[in-house]
Design an enzyme around this catalytic site. Structure first.
Site, PDB file in Angstrom:
ATOM      1  N   ASP A 109      -2.528   2.466  -2.561  1.00 44.33           N
ATOM      2  CA  ASP A 109      -3.436   2.044  -1.510  1.00 44.33           C
ATOM      3  C   ASP A 109      -3.052   2.852  -0.259  1.00 44.33           C
ATOM      4  O   ASP A 109      -2.000   3.504  -0.231  1.00 44.33           O
ATOM      5  CB  ASP A 109      -3.276   0.538  -1.285  1.00 44.33           C
ATOM      6  CG  ASP A 109      -4.171   0.002  -0.194  1.00 44.33           C
ATOM      7  OD1 ASP A 109      -5.295   0.520  -0.049  1.00 44.33           O
ATOM      8  OD2 ASP A 109      -3.736  -0.902   0.545  1.00 44.33           O
TER       9      ASP A 109
ATOM     10  N   ASP B 148      -3.814   1.749   3.616  1.00 40.21           N
ATOM     11  CA  ASP B 148      -3.378   0.932   4.749  1.00 40.21           C
ATOM     12  C   ASP B 148      -2.242   0.002   4.347  1.00 40.21           C
ATOM     13  O   ASP B 148      -2.328  -0.723   3.361  1.00 40.21           O
ATOM     14  CB  ASP B 148      -4.557   0.121   5.297  1.00 40.21           C
ATOM     15  CG  ASP B 148      -5.622   1.009   5.894  1.00 40.21           C
ATOM     16  OD1 ASP B 148      -5.331   1.719   6.859  1.00 40.21           O
ATOM     17  OD2 ASP B 148      -6.755   1.017   5.359  1.00 40.21           O
TER      18      ASP B 148
ATOM     19  N   ASP C 195      -0.404  -3.470  -0.881  1.00 35.98           N
ATOM     20  CA  ASP C 195       0.196  -4.535  -0.071  1.00 35.98           C
ATOM     21  C   ASP C 195      -0.461  -5.883  -0.285  1.00 35.98           C
ATOM     22  O   ASP C 195       0.081  -6.903   0.134  1.00 35.98           O
ATOM     23  CB  ASP C 195       0.105  -4.168   1.414  1.00 35.98           C
ATOM     24  CG  ASP C 195      -1.330  -4.181   1.911  1.00 35.98           C
ATOM     25  OD1 ASP C 195      -1.675  -5.066   2.711  1.00 35.98           O
ATOM     26  OD2 ASP C 195      -2.115  -3.310   1.490  1.00 35.98           O
TER      27      ASP C 195
END
Length: 573
Positions: A106, A108, A411
């Site tokens: 990912d 961000d 995250d």
């Protein structure tokens, strides 16, 4: 001398109490209380049918209390603190990096770690959106961001206006329910849920309503702030480059799947990695609309009723292009954009053949960028939802990257990891920035001694509850009160309102249980990979079940121990 200093520190951390009970140590040999005593031995936690020597039951209980207290202090070694490494990787499942051929990320909060200074701006923008778009009262504008109030993994019951912490068994941790900034009494919480602190799963699924934080992302506000001052907001950029370049140097294939737009990702990666960052990746997918990207099998296209034209988006026949140096302007890309780097072509030719996956990619490219002979230009793979389905199932057909040879880092447990593990069998790694702070707290003397004595006191309560005379019940009540005080002290070390993100008083949190379920590995940041060889095998610690022995020696000699950063990490670039 070190042991003397540690015991002195322990006595400062633990409350001293004079209960009037005898303080003389028992003449019988003592043991840790982890099993039945042998012949002639006495365990300070083991109940007796009657106190020795005709002593009062309360005096006998206080003697056992003092025995156990001395034992706890004497057995804690000096090195028990600072045992855990905040930069280590922790395993929920056995996984060998030797078997991992493809690494996915990912963007961000995974490849790009953001400074805490971003949070007040997100809060302020979300607060204004609530007022201006969702008609919340103007009075909430007086509230500013409080970084020490809430923690990750909380639940919000929008119907009852309760923010609370729930454990792995769906019980509200009493003392952690808030309405606004005000705590809600335990009795009121229990009454609100029909006389119980248990909340069924079906009821929890309807907790959340409109989320203004999402609007901050959708409107691009966060992107604007970060782009204006990347030095201020982006952390560990050099370490991100070190991780990626190291993996590529060892022959690993890399891909990126993110919900963020290409222009934002491109600027951030240029800042962290350099202008040629795309050469590190074999596949780049932006505006992916996760988690739907991982689960949706629909084929978008003209006449299907669910294509972009019918949904009022972009033209159904316009390709969405992630060109190497020629991306479409923001707003034109309405569905996932797939970019295949020259690495995939180069590796296919290196083995002397063109793989079926590459043939399919090349045929798709030729459909939009026809050219004579072999593809010689900087590769621009052109896909749109009107041409292909635009989901992970197409991604898998194109790349043939399947199963446990793929490791994806993200995250968010649900948007990034859950479907990849449960539906597709990929390995997953969770990025949990809060882990670093929690481990530093766990490593303190105050936490270690408070927790150890709390556990020992709990064992005493369990074993000595056979004494039910009036005086003994008063002693047990005093122990219960002390235990509750210790639990509150331990909770407040992490967060005064909600405690640790991983535990309630004695159970894992709802978040912690999902972390174990949806991730093979978890760590504070991607840079933790630099502590390990690319063929390293992670073994989960064998934590005892309730019916097993309370200590396994492998807990003291596995990945939880301190490991140094690679000494040459700064020179990788």
């Amino acid at each position: 001398m070190a042991g003397v200093g540690l015991r002195a520190a322990a006595r400062r951390c633990l409350p001293r109490r004079d209960h009037g009970g005898p303080r003389a140590a028992s003449s019988s040999p003592s043991c840790p209380g982890c099993g039945p005593p042998g012949p002639g031995a006495h365990c300070p936690g083991a109940p007796r049918s009657a106190p020795a020597g005709g002593a009062e039951p309360s005096a006998h209980l206080w003697a056992r209390y003092q025995d156990m207290r001395r034992l706890v202090h004497d057995l804690l070694p000096p090195e028990v603190c600072s045992l855990l490494n905040p930069a280590a990787i922790y395993a929920n499942n056995e996984i060998s990096l030797r078997d991992v051929e493809v690494y996915g990320f990912d963007y961000d909060y995974t490849l790009a770690q953001y400074a805490d200074t971003l949070h007040p701006e997100i809060f302020t923008a979300a607060r204004d959106i609530l007022i201006e778009h969702y008609k919340y009262p103007e009075g909430i504008r007086k509230y500013d961001y409080n970084p020490s109030f809430a923690i990750r993994g909380l639940h919000y019951d929008i119907q009852k206006s309760l923010l609370m912490k729930i454990d792995a068994f769906h019980y509200v941790q009493l003392g952690t329910a808030y309405r606004g900034l005000q705590p809600v009494p335990d009795e009121e919480v229990i009454d609100l849920y029909g006389g119980t602190q248990h909340i069924p799963l079906y009821q929890m699924s309807g907790f959340y309503g409109k989320d203004a934080i999402r609007d901050v992302h959708v409107k691009g506000l966060m992107y604007q702030w970060i782009e204006r001052d990347m030095e201020k907001y982006i952390l560990r950029g050099d370490e991100t480059f070190a991780v990626l370049s190291r993996l590529v140097a060892h022959g690993k294939q890399l891909f990126l799947i993110t919900n963020s737009p290409f222009s934002f990702v491109d600027k951030g990666m240029r800042h962290m990695v350099g202008a040629d960052w795309r050469q590190l990746f074999d596949v780049v997918i932006v505006q992916a609309d996760k988690p739907s990207f991982f689960t949706d099998r629909r084929k978008y296209g003209p006449g299907r009723g669910d294509g972009p034209r019918e949904r009022g988006l972009a033209s159904a026949c316009r390709p969405v292009c992630l060109g190497w140096g020629h991306p479409l302007a923001d707003g034109q890309a309405f569905q996932p954009t797939l970019g295949l780097s020259e690495n995939l072509m180069r590796r296919a030719h290196c083995i002397g053949t063109v793989s079926p996956a590459w043939k399919r990619a090349r045929s798709i490219v030729r459909k939009w960028l026809p050219g004579p002979g072999p593809i010689a230009w900087p590769l621009c793979a052109v896909l749109s939802s009107s041409v292909k389905e635009g989901n992970l199932f197409d991604f898998l057909r194109l790349t043939e990257w399947r199963g446990p040879r793929v490791l994806y880092f993200g995250d968010h447990l649900y948007s990034d990891l859950a479907d990849l593990m449960l539906r597709h069998g990929w390995r997953t790694g969770a990025i949990i920035p809060e882990l670093e702070r929690e481990i530093r707290i766990i490593n303190t003397e105050q936490y270690m001694h408070s927790l150890t004595w709390q556990q020992a006191l709990t064992g005493l309560l369990e074993r000595m509850q056979t004494y039910q005379d009036a005086e003994s019940r008063q002693v047990l009540a005093a122990w219960m009160k002390e235990r509750q005080e210790l639990r509150c002290i331990t909770k407040a070390l992490f967060n005064a309102q909600f405690g640790s993100i991983f535990r309630t008083f004695h159970n894992p949190t709802y978040f912690s249980r999902r972390l174990v379920r949806f991730s093979d590995l978890y760590m504070a940041s991607l840079s933790c990979l630099l502590n390990y060889r690319v063929d390293f095998t992670f073994y989960p610690r064998r934590t005892p079940l309730q019916h097993e022995a309370p200590l396994w020696m492998d807990q003291l000699c596995t990945g939880c121990m301190k490991t140094p950063f690679l000494g040459d990490m700064a020179h990788i670039r």
